[in-house]
Design a protein around this motif. Structure first.
Motif, PDB file in Angstrom:
ATOM      1  N   ARG A   3     -24.024  40.218 -12.037  1.00 53.37           N
ATOM      2  CA  ARG A   3     -23.569  39.019 -11.319  1.00 53.37           C
ATOM      3  C   ARG A   3     -23.124  37.937 -12.287  1.00 53.37           C
ATOM      4  NH1 ARG A   3     -28.176  40.232  -8.163  1.00 53.37           N
ATOM      5  NH2 ARG A   3     -29.370  38.474  -9.017  1.00 53.37           N
ATOM      6  N   ALA A   4     -23.671  37.966 -13.509  1.00 56.18           N
ATOM      7  CA  ALA A   4     -23.290  36.975 -14.520  1.00 56.18           C
ATOM      8  C   ALA A   4     -22.016  37.386 -15.258  1.00 56.18           C
ATOM      9  CB  ALA A   4     -24.428  36.786 -15.514  1.00 56.18           C
ATOM     10  N   GLY A   5     -21.454  38.542 -14.894  1.00 59.59           N
ATOM     11  CA  GLY A   5     -20.192  38.957 -15.480  1.00 59.59           C
ATOM     12  C   GLY A   5     -20.285  39.959 -16.611  1.00 59.59           C
ATOM     13  N   VAL A   6     -21.490  40.494 -16.882  1.00 55.03           N
ATOM     14  CA  VAL A   6     -21.641  41.484 -17.947  1.00 55.03           C
ATOM     15  C   VAL A   6     -21.096  42.821 -17.450  1.00 55.03           C
ATOM     16  CG1 VAL A   6     -23.254  42.679 -19.457  1.00 55.03           C
ATOM     17  CG2 VAL A   6     -23.630  40.279 -18.879  1.00 55.03           C
ATOM     18  N   SER A   7     -20.250  43.458 -18.240  1.00 51.21           N
ATOM     19  CA  SER A   7     -19.576  44.679 -17.813  1.00 51.21           C
ATOM     20  C   SER A   7     -20.512  45.883 -17.828  1.00 51.21           C
ATOM     21  CB  SER A   7     -18.390  44.957 -18.726  1.00 51.21           C
ATOM     22  OG  SER A   7     -18.839  45.344 -20.021  1.00 51.21           O
ATOM     23  N   GLU A   8     -20.103  46.930 -17.084  1.00 48.75           N
ATOM     24  CA  GLU A   8     -20.876  48.172 -17.072  1.00 48.75           C
ATOM     25  C   GLU A   8     -20.898  48.808 -18.464  1.00 48.75           C
ATOM     26  OE1 GLU A   8     -22.778  49.396 -14.731  1.00 48.75           O
ATOM     27  OE2 GLU A   8     -22.251  47.734 -13.404  1.00 48.75           O
ATOM     28  N   GLU A   9     -19.811  48.655 -19.189  1.00 51.78           N
ATOM     29  CA  GLU A   9     -19.762  49.193 -20.546  1.00 51.78           C
ATOM     30  C   GLU A   9     -20.816  48.540 -21.429  1.00 51.78           C
ATOM     31  OE1 GLU A   9     -16.644  49.572 -24.325  1.00 51.78           O
ATOM     32  OE2 GLU A   9     -16.042  48.541 -22.488  1.00 51.78           O
ATOM     33  N   THR A  10     -20.940  47.215 -21.343  1.00 46.52           N
ATOM     34  CA  THR A  10     -21.931  46.509 -22.151  1.00 46.52           C
ATOM     35  C   THR A  10     -23.343  46.850 -21.705  1.00 46.52           C
ATOM     36  OG1 THR A  10     -20.406  44.686 -22.587  1.00 46.52           O
ATOM     37  CG2 THR A  10     -22.758  44.234 -22.860  1.00 46.52           C
ATOM     38  N   ILE A  11     -23.560  46.967 -20.404  1.00 45.56           N
ATOM     39  CA  ILE A  11     -24.885  47.334 -19.904  1.00 45.56           C
ATOM     40  C   ILE A  11     -25.288  48.707 -20.420  1.00 45.56           C
ATOM     41  CG2 ILE A  11     -26.124  48.010 -17.800  1.00 45.56           C
ATOM     42  CD1 ILE A  11     -24.816  45.597 -16.427  1.00 45.56           C
ATOM     43  N   ARG A  12     -24.340  49.636 -20.487  1.00 44.03           N
ATOM     44  CA  ARG A  12     -24.646  50.957 -21.029  1.00 44.03           C
ATOM     45  C   ARG A  12     -25.008  50.849 -22.511  1.00 44.03           C
ATOM     46  NH1 ARG A  12     -24.365  56.349 -20.408  1.00 44.03           N
ATOM     47  NH2 ARG A  12     -23.900  57.545 -22.296  1.00 44.03           N
ATOM     48  N   VAL A  13     -24.305  49.989 -23.247  1.00 42.46           N
ATOM     49  CA  VAL A  13     -24.641  49.787 -24.657  1.00 42.46           C
ATOM     50  C   VAL A  13     -26.080  49.306 -24.794  1.00 42.46           C
ATOM     51  CG1 VAL A  13     -24.184  48.345 -26.680  1.00 42.46           C
ATOM     52  CG2 VAL A  13     -22.276  49.395 -25.449  1.00 42.46           C
ATOM     53  N   LEU A  14     -26.462  48.321 -23.983  1.00 40.02           N
ATOM     54  CA  LEU A  14     -27.797  47.727 -24.087  1.00 40.02           C
ATOM     55  C   LEU A  14     -28.904  48.698 -23.703  1.00 40.02           C
ATOM     56  CD1 LEU A  14     -27.158  44.215 -22.438  1.00 40.02           C
ATOM     57  CD2 LEU A  14     -27.249  44.753 -24.883  1.00 40.02           C
ATOM     58  N   THR A  15     -28.672  49.497 -22.683  1.00 40.95           N
ATOM     59  CA  THR A  15     -29.765  50.284 -22.104  1.00 40.95           C
ATOM     60  C   THR A  15     -29.755  51.760 -22.484  1.00 40.95           C
ATOM     61  OG1 THR A  15     -28.479  50.669 -20.084  1.00 40.95           O
ATOM     62  CG2 THR A  15     -29.931  48.735 -20.122  1.00 40.95           C
ATOM     63  N   VAL A  16     -28.640  52.262 -22.985  1.00 42.49           N
ATOM     64  CA  VAL A  16     -28.557  53.679 -23.336  1.00 42.49           C
ATOM     65  C   VAL A  16     -28.216  53.865 -24.819  1.00 42.49           C
ATOM     66  CG1 VAL A  16     -27.404  55.877 -22.877  1.00 42.49           C
ATOM     67  CG2 VAL A  16     -27.867  54.303 -20.990  1.00 42.49           C
ATOM     68  N   GLU A  17     -27.085  53.313 -25.225  1.00 43.77           N
ATOM     69  CA  GLU A  17     -26.608  53.578 -26.581  1.00 43.77           C
ATOM     70  C   GLU A  17     -27.485  52.931 -27.648  1.00 43.77           C
ATOM     71  OE1 GLU A  17     -22.452  52.688 -26.968  1.00 43.77           O
ATOM     72  OE2 GLU A  17     -21.959  53.682 -25.065  1.00 43.77           O
ATOM     73  N   ASN A  18     -27.908  51.692 -27.427  1.00 47.76           N
ATOM     74  CA  ASN A  18     -28.721  51.029 -28.449  1.00 47.76           C
ATOM     75  C   ASN A  18     -30.063  51.717 -28.686  1.00 47.76           C
ATOM     76  OD1 ASN A  18     -26.685  49.212 -28.866  1.00 47.76           O
ATOM     77  ND2 ASN A  18     -27.724  47.454 -27.961  1.00 47.76           N
TER      78      ASN A  18
END
Length: 238
Positions: free
Chosen positions: A213-228
């Protein structure tokens, strides 16, 4: 104490990937046998947990978890950190350290100094509880040097605080150095039904929708929760 066989049983009978740590907690909780070890002996002990198995089992640890006292890093803690760096270099695992209290940022930078002095790449060090440091200039310096910022203790009561912190870190360009977690799930065997518990669903069910809702993209969310987490906890060739 640790119970590696229970962890192995849980991993085998649930869809949850469990990564057990080697290492030792802050001074107050160090076993007497660990206090008596010199740096080389500590490093050997941690390495044994990582390459052979924990406490005589064949269950191997997958990273090193350390901690320092809120009031200041003690001599025993500094020796243990040096040993952890040596063990991490020998095995390719990451070191994570519980670092909180009013001087959390200064202590995290000092820990990074210790890691580097033993030859460990700062990118192989995780500052656990980085959200407790209010001075974002200190967080910026830690990230500039390459370390991981672990924002944990996520909960509905602290949602606004964490949202502001994560958005700041993303805006500062640290998307690939942030990890998110709950630091929750307490279970007290002496209380009915295990006492008051905090579950492990809020990150996915509550916080990630708030990021969207704050505008964070799905790509960035995947980086934070999966890739990192994958990159941080990957075992590198020693």
């Amino acid at each position: 104490g640790r119970n590696a066989r229970v962890l192995a049983h849980l991993a085998a009978h649930t869809p949850i990937a469990i990564v057990a740590p080697a290492g030792v907690y802050r001074e107050q909780y160090m076993p007497a046998a660990v206090r008596r070890m010199d740096e080389a002996e500590m490093a050997e002990w941690m390495t044994r947990d990582l390459v052979q198995g924990i406490d005589g089992t064949d269950v191997r640890a997958g990273f090193i978890k350390m901690a320092v006292s809120d009031s200041g890093i003690t001599d025993n803690e500094r020796r243990a950190l040096s040993a952890a760096a040596r063990a991490a270099l020998a095995t390719g695992v990451v070191v994570a350290s519980h670092t909180s209290g009013p001087a959390a940022g200064a202590h995290a930078l000092a820990e990074l100094d210790t890691m580097e002095s033993r030859g460990l790449d700062p990118r192989r060090f995780i500052w656990v509880h980085a959200q407790n440091e209010a001075d974002r200039a200190v967080q910026r310096e830690f990230a500039r040097r390459g370390g991981w910022l672990s924002y944990d203790a996520l909960s509905p009561a602290a949602e606004d605080k964490f949202l502001a912190l994560v958005l700041w870190a993303l805006d500062a360009g640290y998307a690939r150095q942030i990890m998110l977690s709950h630091d929750a799930g307490w279970y007290r065997p002496g209380e009915p039904e295990g006492g008051a518990k905090r579950g492990y669903t809020y990150l996915v069910a509550g916080f990630l929708p708030r990021l969207r809702r704050a505008g964070v993209s799905e790509e960035t969310i995947r980086v934070l929760t999966v890739e990192n987490p994958q990159r941080a906890f990957a075992v590198r060739a020693a």
